[in-house]
Design a protein around this motif. Sequence first.
Motif, PDB file in Angstrom:
ATOM      1  N   GLN A  12       0.821  -1.212   0.000  1.00 17.68           N
ATOM      2  CA  GLN A  12       0.000   0.000   0.000  1.00 17.68           C
ATOM      3  C   GLN A  12       0.855   1.262   0.000  1.00 17.68           C
ATOM      4  OE1 GLN A  12      -3.404   0.474  -0.347  1.00 17.68           O
ATOM      5  NE2 GLN A  12      -2.695   2.575  -0.541  1.00 17.68           N
ATOM      6  N   ARG A  13       1.952   1.255   0.766  1.00 18.78           N
ATOM      7  CA  ARG A  13       2.826   2.428   0.791  1.00 18.78           C
ATOM      8  C   ARG A  13       3.385   2.708  -0.599  1.00 18.78           C
ATOM      9  NH1 ARG A  13       7.473   1.078   2.929  1.00 18.78           N
ATOM     10  NH2 ARG A  13       8.482   1.426   0.970  1.00 18.78           N
ATOM     11  N   LEU A  14       3.775   1.641  -1.327  1.00 14.93           N
ATOM     12  CA  LEU A  14       4.259   1.840  -2.695  1.00 14.93           C
ATOM     13  C   LEU A  14       3.181   2.478  -3.567  1.00 14.93           C
ATOM     14  CD1 LEU A  14       6.312  -1.370  -3.586  1.00 14.93           C
ATOM     15  CD2 LEU A  14       7.171   0.962  -3.336  1.00 14.93           C
ATOM     16  N   GLU A  15       1.949   2.008  -3.433  1.00 19.67           N
ATOM     17  CA  GLU A  15       0.856   2.571  -4.228  1.00 19.67           C
ATOM     18  C   GLU A  15       0.658   4.053  -3.914  1.00 19.67           C
ATOM     19  OE1 GLU A  15      -2.522   0.057  -3.446  1.00 19.67           O
ATOM     20  OE2 GLU A  15      -1.725  -1.568  -4.693  1.00 19.67           O
ATOM     21  N   THR A  16       0.729   4.403  -2.638  1.00 19.10           N
ATOM     22  CA  THR A  16       0.581   5.801  -2.225  1.00 19.10           C
ATOM     23  C   THR A  16       1.695   6.656  -2.810  1.00 19.10           C
ATOM     24  OG1 THR A  16      -0.529   5.118  -0.190  1.00 19.10           O
ATOM     25  CG2 THR A  16       0.458   7.325  -0.206  1.00 19.10           C
ATOM     26  N   GLU A  17       2.918   6.134  -2.780  1.00 17.66           N
ATOM     27  CA  GLU A  17       4.051   6.893  -3.321  1.00 17.66           C
ATOM     28  C   GLU A  17       3.989   6.987  -4.844  1.00 17.66           C
ATOM     29  OE1 GLU A  17       7.417   5.011  -1.372  1.00 17.66           O
ATOM     30  OE2 GLU A  17       7.198   6.351   0.362  1.00 17.66           O
ATOM     31  N   ILE A  18       3.517   5.943  -5.504  1.00 18.67           N
ATOM     32  CA  ILE A  18       3.328   6.002  -6.961  1.00 18.67           C
ATOM     33  C   ILE A  18       2.341   7.125  -7.299  1.00 18.67           C
ATOM     34  CG2 ILE A  18       2.304   4.824  -8.960  1.00 18.67           C
ATOM     35  CD1 ILE A  18       3.397   2.176  -7.726  1.00 18.67           C
ATOM     36  N   ASP A  19       1.210   7.142  -6.591  1.00 24.10           N
ATOM     37  CA  ASP A  19       0.189   8.160  -6.854  1.00 24.10           C
ATOM     38  C   ASP A  19       0.730   9.565  -6.614  1.00 24.10           C
ATOM     39  OD1 ASP A  19      -1.577   6.130  -7.513  1.00 24.10           O
ATOM     40  OD2 ASP A  19      -2.600   6.149  -5.565  1.00 24.10           O
ATOM     41  N   ALA A  20       1.505   9.745  -5.553  1.00 25.22           N
ATOM     42  CA  ALA A  20       2.059  11.068  -5.238  1.00 25.22           C
ATOM     43  C   ALA A  20       3.041  11.514  -6.322  1.00 25.22           C
ATOM     44  CB  ALA A  20       2.747  11.035  -3.876  1.00 25.22           C
ATOM     45  N   LEU A  21       3.923  10.604  -6.754  1.00 26.13           N
ATOM     46  CA  LEU A  21       4.890  10.963  -7.803  1.00 26.13           C
ATOM     47  C   LEU A  21       4.191  11.216  -9.135  1.00 26.13           C
ATOM     48  CD1 LEU A  21       7.771   8.406  -7.114  1.00 26.13           C
ATOM     49  CD2 LEU A  21       7.857  10.884  -6.759  1.00 26.13           C
ATOM     50  N   VAL A  33       7.600   5.084 -12.609  1.00 30.10           N
ATOM     51  CA  VAL A  33       7.093   6.427 -12.304  1.00 30.10           C
ATOM     52  C   VAL A  33       8.208   7.282 -11.698  1.00 30.10           C
ATOM     53  CG1 VAL A  33       5.447   7.713 -10.877  1.00 30.10           C
ATOM     54  CG2 VAL A  33       4.701   5.678 -12.109  1.00 30.10           C
ATOM     55  N   ALA A  34       9.022   6.697 -10.827  1.00 33.25           N
ATOM     56  CA  ALA A  34      10.128   7.438 -10.210  1.00 33.25           C
ATOM     57  C   ALA A  34      11.145   7.878 -11.262  1.00 33.25           C
ATOM     58  CB  ALA A  34      10.794   6.588  -9.136  1.00 33.25           C
ATOM     59  N   SER A  35      11.363   7.039 -12.282  1.00 36.94           N
ATOM     60  CA  SER A  35      12.299   7.433 -13.344  1.00 36.94           C
ATOM     61  C   SER A  35      11.772   8.648 -14.091  1.00 36.94           C
ATOM     62  CB  SER A  35      12.563   6.274 -14.307  1.00 36.94           C
ATOM     63  OG  SER A  35      11.438   6.038 -15.132  1.00 36.94           O
ATOM     64  N   ARG A  36      10.476   8.691 -14.299  1.00 35.08           N
ATOM     65  CA  ARG A  36       9.870   9.844 -14.971  1.00 35.08           C
ATOM     66  C   ARG A  36       9.929  11.080 -14.082  1.00 35.08           C
ATOM     67  NH1 ARG A  36       4.819   9.983 -17.664  1.00 35.08           N
ATOM     68  NH2 ARG A  36       6.019  11.341 -19.029  1.00 35.08           N
ATOM     69  N   ALA A  37       9.719  10.894 -12.786  1.00 36.62           N
ATOM     70  CA  ALA A  37       9.832  12.012 -11.845  1.00 36.62           C
ATOM     71  C   ALA A  37      11.260  12.548 -11.839  1.00 36.62           C
ATOM     72  CB  ALA A  37       9.412  11.574 -10.449  1.00 36.62           C
ATOM     73  N   ALA A  38      12.232  11.645 -11.904  1.00 34.17           N
ATOM     74  CA  ALA A  38      13.644  12.048 -11.921  1.00 34.17           C
ATOM     75  C   ALA A  38      14.005  12.764 -13.213  1.00 34.17           C
ATOM     76  CB  ALA A  38      14.542  10.822 -11.728  1.00 34.17           C
ATOM     77  N   ASN A  39      13.230  12.557 -14.247  1.00 34.86           N
ATOM     78  CA  ASN A  39      13.422  13.256 -15.522  1.00 34.86           C
ATOM     79  C   ASN A  39      12.546  14.514 -15.567  1.00 34.86           C
ATOM     80  OD1 ASN A  39      15.396  11.815 -16.848  1.00 34.86           O
ATOM     81  ND2 ASN A  39      13.962  10.408 -17.836  1.00 34.86           N
ATOM     82  N   ARG A  40      12.595  15.285 -14.485  1.00 31.37           N
ATOM     83  CA  ARG A  40      11.826  16.533 -14.376  1.00 31.37           C
ATOM     84  C   ARG A  40      10.354  16.301 -14.728  1.00 31.37           C
ATOM     85  NH1 ARG A  40      13.065  21.264 -17.052  1.00 31.37           N
ATOM     86  NH2 ARG A  40      13.524  20.097 -18.934  1.00 31.37           N
TER      87      ARG A  40
END
Length: 190
Positions: free
Chosen positions: A96-105, A169-176
């Motif tokens: 669930q924490r991963l899902e929450t962090e995915i949604d936030a990113l 999703v984190a890779s996309r966030a890291a790419n501005r």
Amino acid sequence: MVKLNRIYTRTGDQGTTGLANGERRSKADLRVEAYGTVDETNACIGLARLTAEPALDAMLARIQNDLFDLGADLATPPSDKPLEYEPLRVVAAQVQRLETEIDALNANITPLKSFVLPGGSATAAALHLARTVCRRAERLVVALSAVESEAISAEALQYLNRLSDFLFVASRAANRDGADDVLWVPGQNR
């Protein structure tokens, strides 16, 4: 508490390793391959953390700890024999924490109009590498779960599935937030 006094024990010199419950298995055993590939995923995440922004780095640090939990889960097959300890298992709250962090990113990321090539920033490239290794770990855990004599918790498999999504999703966030994504252009080099 884990206590490591000696690094080499010579017990694996004949190609076997010990599971958490003391059982010896081949180093080529599917279960060993599965938790070994989880360890590879963890190492790739460690590489990504070298250049990650602080908020993402904190998420990745939590994930690295979770991956040790997952490795312990996979290294302790369910058994009818009583253990001297309660085996560590991945739980639904970790998924669930991963899902929450995915949604936030994902909330700030530009929607995709093409597939993304692994790259962009150094952090994004490392996260894409971690994602592909995570997918391999997931395939191995699926194969292990199909073996009648083996058992894998639903949460262990769900965690790996969500983690690969998180890493994308984190890779996309890291790419501005997608601005620096490298997009696939079908047939570009024909």
